[in-house]
Design a protein around this motif. Structure first.
Motif: not given
Ligand code: FES
Ligand code: SF4
Length: 243
Positions: A54-66, A74-78
């Motif tokens: 799962d990914f949505c924002c790719r900026a550490g905001i949506c919380g979906s990529c943990a 951890g967050l994969a996008c960060k």
């Molecule tokens: Fe949104 Fe990682 S994709 S926090």
């Protein structure tokens, strides 16, 4: 120097009776500023289109990529691959319902948590759309905002030994939410009402103080402070109820 990265990725589709839990190996050449989001997207595009994450924002905001990255939530996008060794193991977060591979359903868990802690302002005041909202002291508003920054990623829940042992444990994310409402002068709940929600073994008294939650929170929320404050407040509340 460019590295060759090896990924051990958890694979399992609970919807498919033929599927069984396992890890699968994938290899990629590391590129400049590569994040786990980029790596997983490339693996899905170039090697296995069935990989779920799962990914949505790719900026550490949506919380979906943990996810669990080399044993740590951890967050994969960060997470940049250069901060990790060349061998990377990715697992889904525990506790939450598995959708498939690295994708979990945090939404249902957080919705239930928000309902349990009644995550809304309790007030008798009738909202008048024409009136101005009462101004809150700036310093207090900032303190509340500090706790509002939770993105409901689930990292603190996954890292919590108690939450891993007992299904009904509210966890640091819920305590943080309650602490936020206790600070808010607009919330008319009594101390007893808060106590009834978190003054239990499934709440603040179940916390063993291991503080894995604060160690892994990607938003650096002051969870340790909030747990300490709540434990003291609820301890006093319990004493007062005895007399
Ligand atoms: Fe949104 Fe990682 S994709 S926090
Ligand atoms: Fe994620 Fe931190 Fe919120 Fe826990 S408190 S859900 S780790 S942002």
């Amino acid at each position: 120097m460019e590295r060759k990265l090896s990924f051990d990725i958890f694979r399992y589709n609970p919807q498919d009776p033929a599927s069984h839990p396992r890890t699968e190996k994938f290899y990629l050449e590391e590129t400049l500023n590569m994040t786990l989001f980029i790596a997983l997207t490339r693996i899905r595009e170039e090697q296995d289109p069935s990989l779920q994450f799962d990914f949505c924002c790719r900026a550490g905001i949506c919380g979906s990529c943990a996810m669990i990255i080399n044993g740590r939530p951890g967050l994969a996008c960060k997470t940049q691959t250069r901060t990790l060794p060349a061998e990377i193991c990715l697992l889904p977060l525990p506790i939450f319902k598995l959708i498939g591979d690295l994708s979990v359903d945090t939404g249902t868990w957080f919705r239930a948590m928000n309902e349990k802690v009644e995550s809304w302002i309790h007030t008798e005041k009738i909202f008048d759309p024409l009136s101005r909202e009462e101004k809150m002291d700036n310093a207090l508003a900032e303190d509340i905002y500090e706790l509002e920054r939770c993105i409901e990623c689930g990292c603190c829940v996954a890292a919590c030994a108690v939450a891993n042992l007992r299904e009904d444990f509210l966890s640091a994310a819920a305590m943080n939410r309650i602490a936020r409402f206790m600070m808010d002068p607009r919330d008319g709940r009594t101390e007893k009402a808060y106590f009834d929600i978190i003054g239990t073994d499934a709440g603040i008294f179940g916390c063993m103080g291991l503080l894995g939650c604060e160690d892994v929170c990607p938003k650096n929320l002051p969870l340790q402070d909030q747990l300490g404050i709540l434990r003291r407040k609820m301890g006093w509340s319990a004493v007062k109820q005895l007399f």
